[in-house]
Design an enzyme around this catalytic site. Structure first.
Site, mmCIF file in Angstrom:
data_model
loop_
_atom_site.group_PDB
_atom_site.id
_atom_site.type_symbol
_atom_site.label_atom_id
_atom_site.label_comp_id
_atom_site.label_asym_id
_atom_site.label_seq_id
_atom_site.Cartn_x
_atom_site.Cartn_y
_atom_site.Cartn_z
ATOM 1 C CB SER A 8 6.304 -30.426 4.509
ATOM 2 O OG SER A 8 5.946 -29.467 5.479
ATOM 3 C CG HIS A 33 1.609 -29.557 2.707
ATOM 4 N ND1 HIS A 33 0.247 -29.763 2.620
ATOM 5 C CD2 HIS A 33 1.879 -29.417 4.033
ATOM 6 C CE1 HIS A 33 -0.276 -29.747 3.830
ATOM 7 N NE2 HIS A 33 0.693 -29.532 4.708
ATOM 8 C CG ASP A 35 2.295 -26.868 7.011
ATOM 9 O OD1 ASP A 35 1.166 -27.386 6.939
ATOM 10 O OD2 ASP A 35 3.352 -27.526 6.956
ATOM 11 C CG MET A 37 1.246 -23.123 11.255
ATOM 12 S SD MET A 37 2.572 -23.917 12.223
ATOM 13 C CE MET A 37 3.258 -25.016 10.990
ATOM 14 C CG HIS A 66 -2.459 -27.825 6.680
ATOM 15 N ND1 HIS A 66 -1.625 -28.669 7.371
ATOM 16 C CD2 HIS A 66 -3.634 -27.815 7.366
ATOM 17 C CE1 HIS A 66 -2.268 -29.151 8.421
ATOM 18 N NE2 HIS A 66 -3.484 -28.634 8.452
ATOM 19 C CG MET A 68 -2.442 -26.259 10.597
ATOM 20 S SD MET A 68 -0.901 -27.062 11.115
ATOM 21 C CE MET A 68 0.137 -26.609 9.728
ATOM 22 C CG MET A 137 -3.055 -33.033 11.027
ATOM 23 S SD MET A 137 -1.867 -32.488 9.782
ATOM 24 C CE MET A 137 -0.413 -32.176 10.808
ATOM 25 C CG PHE A 143 6.388 -27.297 16.845
ATOM 26 C CD1 PHE A 143 7.243 -26.200 16.862
ATOM 27 C CD2 PHE A 143 5.239 -27.257 17.632
ATOM 28 C CE1 PHE A 143 6.974 -25.100 17.660
ATOM 29 C CE2 PHE A 143 4.965 -26.159 18.426
ATOM 30 C CZ PHE A 143 5.833 -25.078 18.439
ATOM 31 C CG ASP A 173 1.431 -32.928 7.361
ATOM 32 O OD1 ASP A 173 2.637 -33.122 7.598
ATOM 33 O OD2 ASP A 173 0.941 -31.783 7.251
ATOM 34 N N GLY A 195 8.613 -34.234 4.976
ATOM 35 C CA GLY A 195 9.469 -33.213 5.569
ATOM 36 C C GLY A 195 10.851 -33.757 5.809
ATOM 37 C CB SER A 197 10.598 -38.234 8.526
ATOM 38 O OG SER A 197 10.333 -37.719 9.812
#
Length: 219
Positions: A8, A33, A35, A37, A66, A68, A137, A143, A173, A195, A197
């Site tokens: 990510s 990936h 994102d 937004m 992605h 969003m 998700m 976030f 994700d 990400g 984690s």
């Protein structure tokens, strides 16, 4: 099952983005990936078009987008022309999701849908036979650093059963740790958006981390 590893890029170090991409390429990740937004569909702003273009220019790996955002159909042609390999959108943001899926595919791009934690499988079931990817998700989108929502596992099991009738790839994700990768692999998840984690901000280099993740047993 071969794990599809998708960094990510919202979590990457933007002070040295070229080095990040080179290191991730060397680690042999599968899909970058990205994102996007708009501050409306989700209460945050993600990466921009220039970020996407830069990463696309620096790698020959697959790059997804992605979306969003509200009215995703208005941006399908743009990201297709810029070189996206996969485009995800949220069906609840689109008045005519089947038309948007057709438009993505007509542009030579693989279509995918993203499913929020609060979106039921029944809501999107008519679309499952039309897409190549389903992105589940496991946190509320917008976030990084959120807690994994365990109730989503029921949705993963349900989609894994439906996949036997229709040909799509399941990815997850949100708060995907090594333990979650082991747990979700056995439920039928094939791809993992990684990400903070599991991948970014660790002491180990990306190549070591990715190799260890690929070797994780299913529990």
């Amino acid at each position: 099952m071969n794990k599809i590893i998708c960094p990510s890029m919202m979590c990457a170090d933007f002070r040295s983005l070229e080095k990040e991409v080179l290191a991730l390429d060397e680690a042999n990740v599968d899909i970058y990936h990205i994102d996007i937004m708009d501050g409306h569909f989700v209460p945050n702003f993600g990466m921009g078009l220039q970020d996407f273009e830069y990463i696309r220019e620096k790698t020959n790996k697959l790059v997804d987008v992605h979306l969003m955002i509200q009215n995703p159909s208005e941006y399908i042609d743009l990201f297709s022309e810029k070189g996206a390999d996969i485009i995800y959108f949220h069906p609840e943001t689109d008045m005519h999701p089947t038309r948007t899926i057709d438009r993505i595919r007509a542009n030579g791009v693989k279509p995918g849908i993203a499913i929020n934690p609060g979106t039921s499988v029944a809501t999107v079931e008519p679309l499952l036979g039309l897409v190549d990817y389903v992105l589940i998700m496991t946190v509320n989108p917008g976030f990084a650093g959120q807690k994994y929502l365990d109730f989503v596992n029921e949705k993963i099991v349900e989609l894994a059963k439906l996949r036997k009738e229709r040909n799509f790839t399941i990815l997850v994700d949100g708060a995907i740790s090594r333990e979650k990768i082991k747990e979700l692999s056995i439920l039928g998840v094939e791809g993992f958006i990684l990400g903070t984690s599991a991948l970014f901000g660790k002491e180990q280099d990306y190549k070591t981390i990715v190799n260890e993740i690929r070797q994780l047993p299913e529990v």
